[in-house]
Design a protein around this motif. Sequence first.
Motif, PDB file in Angstrom:
ATOM      1  N   LEU A 104       0.846  -1.186   0.000  1.00 51.25           N
ATOM      2  CA  LEU A 104       0.000   0.000   0.000  1.00 51.25           C
ATOM      3  C   LEU A 104       0.883   1.238   0.000  1.00 51.25           C
ATOM      4  CD1 LEU A 104      -2.882   1.184   0.214  1.00 51.25           C
ATOM      5  CD2 LEU A 104      -2.603   1.112   2.697  1.00 51.25           C
ATOM      6  N   ARG A 115       4.042  -4.286 -15.299  1.00 54.69           N
ATOM      7  CA  ARG A 115       2.892  -4.255 -14.404  1.00 54.69           C
ATOM      8  C   ARG A 115       1.624  -4.618 -15.161  1.00 54.69           C
ATOM      9  NH1 ARG A 115       2.124   2.232 -12.996  1.00 54.69           N
ATOM     10  NH2 ARG A 115       1.408   2.899 -15.080  1.00 54.69           N
ATOM     11  N   SER A 166      -2.774  -4.345 -14.744  1.00 53.00           N
ATOM     12  CA  SER A 166      -3.980  -3.884 -14.073  1.00 53.00           C
ATOM     13  C   SER A 166      -5.179  -4.276 -14.919  1.00 53.00           C
ATOM     14  CB  SER A 166      -3.948  -2.374 -13.860  1.00 53.00           C
ATOM     15  OG  SER A 166      -3.912  -1.690 -15.097  1.00 53.00           O
ATOM     16  N   PRO A 181      -3.743   6.655  -7.922  1.00 50.21           N
ATOM     17  CA  PRO A 181      -4.473   5.383  -7.940  1.00 50.21           C
ATOM     18  C   PRO A 181      -4.369   4.627  -9.262  1.00 50.21           C
ATOM     19  CG  PRO A 181      -5.759   7.023  -6.790  1.00 50.21           C
ATOM     20  CD  PRO A 181      -4.568   7.738  -7.359  1.00 50.21           C
ATOM     21  N   THR A 197      -2.059   1.629  -9.385  1.00 51.57           N
ATOM     22  CA  THR A 197      -2.429   0.378  -8.736  1.00 51.57           C
ATOM     23  C   THR A 197      -2.347  -0.765  -9.739  1.00 51.57           C
ATOM     24  OG1 THR A 197      -3.870   1.444  -7.115  1.00 51.57           O
ATOM     25  CG2 THR A 197      -4.287  -0.873  -7.588  1.00 51.57           C
ATOM     26  N   THR A 251      -0.519  -5.135 -10.320  1.00 55.58           N
ATOM     27  CA  THR A 251       0.400  -6.185  -9.930  1.00 55.58           C
ATOM     28  C   THR A 251       1.716  -5.942 -10.655  1.00 55.58           C
ATOM     29  OG1 THR A 251      -1.398  -7.758  -9.604  1.00 55.58           O
ATOM     30  CG2 THR A 251       0.818  -8.657  -9.816  1.00 55.58           C
ATOM     31  N   GLN A 255       1.215  -7.352  -5.534  1.00 54.54           N
ATOM     32  CA  GLN A 255       0.147  -6.378  -5.676  1.00 54.54           C
ATOM     33  C   GLN A 255       0.506  -5.096  -4.947  1.00 54.54           C
ATOM     34  OE1 GLN A 255      -2.802  -6.354  -7.380  1.00 54.54           O
ATOM     35  NE2 GLN A 255      -3.217  -4.298  -6.591  1.00 54.54           N
ATOM     36  N   THR A 258      -1.234  -1.310  -4.157  1.00 51.96           N
ATOM     37  CA  THR A 258      -2.415  -0.462  -4.197  1.00 51.96           C
ATOM     38  C   THR A 258      -2.029   0.952  -3.792  1.00 51.96           C
ATOM     39  OG1 THR A 258      -3.895  -2.303  -3.666  1.00 51.96           O
ATOM     40  CG2 THR A 258      -4.723  -0.080  -3.278  1.00 51.96           C
ATOM     41  N   VAL A 259      -2.435   1.919  -4.594  1.00 54.94           N
ATOM     42  CA  VAL A 259      -2.201   3.325  -4.282  1.00 54.94           C
ATOM     43  C   VAL A 259      -3.512   3.903  -3.775  1.00 54.94           C
ATOM     44  CG1 VAL A 259      -1.492   5.570  -5.130  1.00 54.94           C
ATOM     45  CG2 VAL A 259      -0.399   3.499  -6.013  1.00 54.94           C
ATOM     46  N   SER A 260      -3.532   4.250  -2.514  1.00 49.82           N
ATOM     47  CA  SER A 260      -4.750   4.744  -1.896  1.00 49.82           C
ATOM     48  C   SER A 260      -4.396   5.501  -0.625  1.00 49.82           C
ATOM     49  CB  SER A 260      -5.697   3.587  -1.558  1.00 49.82           C
ATOM     50  OG  SER A 260      -6.852   4.052  -0.873  1.00 49.82           O
TER      51      SER A 260
END
Length: 119
Positions: free
Chosen positions: A11, A40, A42, A89, A92, A94, A114, A116-118
Amino acid sequence: QVQLLESGPGLVKPSETLSLTCTVSGVSIELNYYYWSWIRQSPGKGLEWIGYISYSGGMYFNPSLKSRTSFSRDTSKNQFFLQLTSVTPEDTATYYCVRSRYYPTSEFWGQGTQVTVSS
């Protein structure tokens, strides 16, 4: 046995830097003529090549991400690294590290991690 293992925070907050490590075992990252890439995936964008660092330390980046991408490596630890700055975001995905060779042609993928940008 060749293994590529991605690691890093799962994260990341928007505007921060995404930092990942690929730890390689079974083969030296300095061995001719392998290229070590970050890719990557998505759901919306599919697979996207980020760039590579070569066996000799040369680097090449996807032009669409070049301004935010930095590669480095530690040959003593047989590791190479990705830094992606100013994340949003949309980053985001893998993230995979991948070994490639062009003659004879070959490709070997890590299992992916994985991110996640949040906030």
